[in-house]
Write an enzyme that holds these catalytic residues in place. Sequence first.
Site, PDB file in Angstrom:
ATOM      1  N   HIS A  27     -14.637 -13.091  -3.891  1.00  0.00           N
ATOM      2  CA  HIS A  27     -15.080 -14.382  -3.392  1.00  0.00           C
ATOM      3  C   HIS A  27     -16.497 -14.548  -3.927  1.00  0.00           C
ATOM      4  CE1 HIS A  27     -12.449 -12.212  -0.855  1.00  0.00           C
ATOM      5  NE2 HIS A  27     -11.666 -13.456  -0.683  1.00  0.00           N
TER       6      HIS A  27
ATOM      7  N   ARG B  59     -12.187  -3.572   7.694  1.00  0.00           N
ATOM      8  CA  ARG B  59     -12.637  -3.588   6.338  1.00  0.00           C
ATOM      9  C   ARG B  59     -13.487  -5.121   6.074  1.00  0.00           C
ATOM     10  NH1 ARG B  59      -8.086  -0.392   5.040  1.00  0.00           N
ATOM     11  NH2 ARG B  59      -7.198  -2.210   4.401  1.00  0.00           N
ATOM     12  N   ARG B  60     -12.654  -6.043   6.587  1.00  0.00           N
ATOM     13  CA  ARG B  60     -13.425  -7.474   6.574  1.00  0.00           C
ATOM     14  C   ARG B  60     -14.706  -7.553   7.277  1.00  0.00           C
ATOM     15  NH1 ARG B  60      -9.622  -6.665   3.702  1.00  0.00           N
ATOM     16  NH2 ARG B  60     -11.390  -5.862   2.471  1.00  0.00           N
TER      17      ARG B  60
ATOM     18  N   LYS C  47       0.876  -1.168   0.049  1.00  0.00           N
ATOM     19  CA  LYS C  47      -0.038   0.120   0.038  1.00  0.00           C
ATOM     20  C   LYS C  47       0.932   1.183  -0.042  1.00  0.00           C
ATOM     21  CE  LYS C  47      -4.114  -1.804   2.204  1.00  0.00           C
ATOM     22  NZ  LYS C  47      -3.788  -2.872   1.850  1.00  0.00           N
TER      23      LYS C  47
ATOM     24  N   ARG D 122      -5.201  -6.289 -11.004  1.00  0.00           N
ATOM     25  CA  ARG D 122      -6.179  -6.762 -10.107  1.00  0.00           C
ATOM     26  C   ARG D 122      -7.365  -6.023 -10.150  1.00  0.00           C
ATOM     27  NH1 ARG D 122      -4.373  -6.220  -4.148  1.00  0.00           N
ATOM     28  NH2 ARG D 122      -2.899  -7.573  -4.663  1.00  0.00           N
TER      29      ARG D 122
ATOM     30  N   ASP E 274      -1.529  -2.015  -4.007  1.00  0.00           N
ATOM     31  CA  ASP E 274      -2.913  -2.042  -3.531  1.00  0.00           C
ATOM     32  C   ASP E 274      -3.513  -0.673  -3.877  1.00  0.00           C
ATOM     33  OD1 ASP E 274      -2.961  -4.635  -2.537  1.00  0.00           O
ATOM     34  OD2 ASP E 274      -2.885  -3.671  -0.495  1.00  0.00           O
TER      35      ASP E 274
ATOM     36  N   LYS F 285     -13.941  -5.247  -6.345  1.00  0.00           N
ATOM     37  CA  LYS F 285     -15.069  -4.683  -6.322  1.00  0.00           C
ATOM     38  C   LYS F 285     -14.774  -3.073  -5.705  1.00  0.00           C
ATOM     39  CE  LYS F 285     -18.776  -8.152  -5.923  1.00  0.00           C
ATOM     40  NZ  LYS F 285     -19.702  -8.776  -5.087  1.00  0.00           N
ATOM     41  N   GLY F 286     -13.712  -3.324  -4.591  1.00  0.00           N
ATOM     42  CA  GLY F 286     -13.527  -1.776  -4.121  1.00  0.00           C
ATOM     43  C   GLY F 286     -13.847  -1.951  -2.511  1.00  0.00           C
ATOM     44  N   ALA F 287     -13.015  -1.687  -1.714  1.00  0.00           N
ATOM     45  CA  ALA F 287     -13.163  -1.821  -0.232  1.00  0.00           C
ATOM     46  C   ALA F 287     -13.421  -0.471   0.450  1.00  0.00           C
ATOM     47  CB  ALA F 287     -12.345  -2.691   0.308  1.00  0.00           C
TER      48      ALA F 287
HETATM   49  P1  FAD Z   1     -18.896 -10.061  -1.601  1.00  0.00           P
HETATM   50  O1  FAD Z   1     -20.064  -9.966  -2.346  1.00  0.00           O
HETATM   51  O2  FAD Z   1     -18.190  -9.025  -0.540  1.00  0.00           O
HETATM   52  O3  FAD Z   1     -18.566 -11.529  -1.112  1.00  0.00           O
HETATM   53  C1  FAD Z   1     -18.936 -12.648  -1.886  1.00  0.00           C
HETATM   54  C2  FAD Z   1     -18.945 -13.513  -0.745  1.00  0.00           C
HETATM   55  O4  FAD Z   1     -17.775 -13.970  -0.193  1.00  0.00           O
HETATM   56  C3  FAD Z   1     -19.830 -13.536   0.403  1.00  0.00           C
HETATM   57  O5  FAD Z   1     -20.939 -13.672   0.397  1.00  0.00           O
HETATM   58  C4  FAD Z   1     -19.138 -14.655   1.433  1.00  0.00           C
HETATM   59  O6  FAD Z   1     -19.328 -15.884   1.422  1.00  0.00           O
HETATM   60  C5  FAD Z   1     -17.724 -14.507   1.014  1.00  0.00           C
HETATM   61  N1  FAD Z   1     -17.151 -13.037   1.920  1.00  0.00           N
HETATM   62  C6  FAD Z   1     -16.610 -12.003   1.337  1.00  0.00           C
HETATM   63  N2  FAD Z   1     -16.233 -11.267   2.202  1.00  0.00           N
HETATM   64  C7  FAD Z   1     -16.111 -11.893   3.406  1.00  0.00           C
HETATM   65  C8  FAD Z   1     -15.631 -11.629   4.585  1.00  0.00           C
HETATM   66  N3  FAD Z   1     -15.203 -10.355   5.000  1.00  0.00           N
HETATM   67  N4  FAD Z   1     -15.995 -12.410   5.797  1.00  0.00           N
HETATM   68  C9  FAD Z   1     -16.750 -13.583   5.481  1.00  0.00           C
HETATM   69  N5  FAD Z   1     -16.903 -13.866   4.096  1.00  0.00           N
HETATM   70  C10 FAD Z   1     -16.658 -13.038   2.970  1.00  0.00           C
HETATM   71  N6  FAD Z   1     -10.273  -3.676  -2.371  1.00  0.00           N
HETATM   72  C11 FAD Z   1      -9.538  -2.591  -2.885  1.00  0.00           C
HETATM   73  O7  FAD Z   1     -10.345  -1.499  -2.589  1.00  0.00           O
HETATM   74  N7  FAD Z   1      -8.469  -2.344  -3.060  1.00  0.00           N
HETATM   75  C12 FAD Z   1      -7.444  -3.470  -3.220  1.00  0.00           C
HETATM   76  O8  FAD Z   1      -6.321  -3.357  -3.335  1.00  0.00           O
HETATM   77  C13 FAD Z   1      -7.894  -4.651  -2.837  1.00  0.00           C
HETATM   78  N8  FAD Z   1      -7.256  -5.969  -2.982  1.00  0.00           N
HETATM   79  C14 FAD Z   1      -7.910  -7.075  -2.854  1.00  0.00           C
HETATM   80  C15 FAD Z   1      -7.086  -8.249  -3.157  1.00  0.00           C
HETATM   81  C16 FAD Z   1      -7.652  -9.562  -3.043  1.00  0.00           C
HETATM   82  C17 FAD Z   1      -6.872 -10.576  -3.360  1.00  0.00           C
HETATM   83  C18 FAD Z   1      -8.861  -9.527  -2.968  1.00  0.00           C
HETATM   84  C19 FAD Z   1      -9.778 -10.949  -2.955  1.00  0.00           C
HETATM   85  C20 FAD Z   1      -9.742  -8.195  -2.553  1.00  0.00           C
HETATM   86  C21 FAD Z   1      -9.328  -7.094  -2.662  1.00  0.00           C
HETATM   87  N9  FAD Z   1      -9.871  -5.959  -2.158  1.00  0.00           N
HETATM   88  C22 FAD Z   1      -9.370  -4.803  -2.482  1.00  0.00           C
HETATM   89  C23 FAD Z   1     -11.261  -6.240  -1.702  1.00  0.00           C
HETATM   90  C24 FAD Z   1     -12.452  -6.015  -2.514  1.00  0.00           C
HETATM   91  O9  FAD Z   1     -12.434  -4.757  -3.192  1.00  0.00           O
HETATM   92  C25 FAD Z   1     -13.928  -6.416  -1.817  1.00  0.00           C
HETATM   93  O10 FAD Z   1     -14.015  -5.495  -0.831  1.00  0.00           O
HETATM   94  C26 FAD Z   1     -13.800  -7.825  -1.323  1.00  0.00           C
HETATM   95  O11 FAD Z   1     -13.017  -8.750  -2.087  1.00  0.00           O
HETATM   96  C27 FAD Z   1     -15.087  -8.208  -0.906  1.00  0.00           C
HETATM   97  O12 FAD Z   1     -15.950  -8.319  -2.219  1.00  0.00           O
HETATM   98  P2  FAD Z   1     -16.205  -9.637  -3.346  1.00  0.00           P
HETATM   99  O13 FAD Z   1     -15.915  -9.623  -4.629  1.00  0.00           O
HETATM  100  O14 FAD Z   1     -15.234 -10.977  -2.440  1.00  0.00           O
HETATM  101  O15 FAD Z   1     -17.706  -9.803  -3.006  1.00  0.00           O
END
Ligand code: FAD
Length: 284
Positions: free
Chosen positions: A204, A265-266, A74, A161, A111, A164-166
Site C-alpha cells: 500500500h 498483524r494489521r 497458508k 507476490r 502465503d 515487505k514481510g509481516a
Molecule cells: P506500509 O508502509 O506498512 O504501509 C503503507 C501505507 O499503507 C500506510 O502508510 C497506510 O496508509 C497504509 N496501511 C498499511 N497497512 C495498514 C494497516 N494495517 N492499517 C491501516 N493502514 C495501513 N506478508 C507476508 O509476510 N506474507 C504474505 O504472504 C503476505 N501477503 C500479502 C498479500 C497482500 C495482498 C498484501 C497487500 C500484503 C501481504 N503481506 C504479506 C503483508 C506485507 O508484507 C506488509 O506487512 C503489509 O502490506 C504492510 O506493508 P506495506 O507495503 O503496505 O507498507
Amino acid sequence: MARPLVSRFIAGDSLEAALPVVRELVQDRYVSLDHLGEFTTDDSIVRDAVTLYTDVLDKLADDGIADRVELSVKLSSLGSALTRDAFPATLAAAQEICAAADAAGTCVTVDMEGAGTTDLTLSVVRELRRDFPKTGLVLQAHLRRTESDCREIANSGTRVRLCKGAYQHPADAVYSTREEVRESFRRCLSILVSSDTYPMVATHDPRLIDFAAGLAARTKCGRGDFEYQMFYGIRPAEQVRLAAEGAKVRVYVPFGTEWYPYFMRRLAEHPSNLFFLLRGEGPA
Ligand code: FAD
C-alpha cells in the site's frame, strides 16, 4: 469493542457473509480469497479447510466469477507447523486445493509465513507447480536472502507476490530500517519485471506503487504483465484509482472466525489503528 475495526479488515465470519463483498469487488478488481486459520495441527481441521476451499470454488464457479478470484493459502493452516515431518501431508492437502482450483479455472497463491518457514514453503510451491504451474509464491523484501531468491526463480515463469514481510525473523536475516526494506523491494521488483515471472506487487506504500508504475512504463509492461495487490479495507480509494487507470488490481479478502492473528498483524503494521480500536470505531 474491536468489532468495527475487525469488520474493516475481515469480510465476514463465513463464506456467505464474504461473498457479497467479493461480488462487489470483482466489478472492477480481482480478489484473492483467504480462509483465516493458521498453525493447525489437528487433522480434522485440515480436512475441514480442504472441504471449505472446494466449497468456495464451487460457489465461485456457480457465480461465474472464478476467473477473477484466486485463493490464498497458508501452509500452516494445512496441518503442519511447517516441519519436515509434516511435509507429505501438507503437500497432499495443498495439492487437493490446487486441483480443485484448477478444475474451477483459477489457481492458488501460497502465503509466506515466519522464521524458519521460507525454504520449506518454497519447496512445497516447487512441488505444486509440477502439476499446477500457475501456483504462486510470496517473497518478503525485508529478508536479506530475497534478492537472491528472485534471481533463482527469475526464469521459471512463476507468479510471484512481492511484499515487505509481516512476520518476525532473526535480526541478522532482515533489513532493519524502513528505507532499507523499500530499497530491497525496488531491487527485487526490478529483477522480477525483467524476468519471465509474473510479478504481483503487494504493497500500500505510495512510494513503491509509484516505483512499480514507473518501472512498468520504462520496461513497457502492459496490463496483463503484472498486478497490484492490496488488503481488503486498506487504501480502497487507491485500489479504485489504479483500476480506473487500467491497472490490474487484486484485493486480498480474508474471511472466517479465526481472525485474531491476521488482525493483530494489521494492528502492528499501523499502530494508529489502536486509537480507533480504543474508541470502538472503524478508522476512516
Ligand atoms: P506500509 O508502509 O506498512 O504501509 C503503507 C501505507 O499503507 C500506510 O502508510 C497506510 O496508509 C497504509 N496501511 C498499511 N497497512 C495498514 C494497516 N494495517 N492499517 C491501516 N493502514 C495501513 N506478508 C507476508 O509476510 N506474507 C504474505 O504472504 C503476505 N501477503 C500479502 C498479500 C497482500 C495482498 C498484501 C497487500 C500484503 C501481504 N503481506 C504479506 C503483508 C506485507 O508484507 C506488509 O506487512 C503489509 O502490506 C504492510 O506493508 P506495506 O507495503 O503496505 O507498507
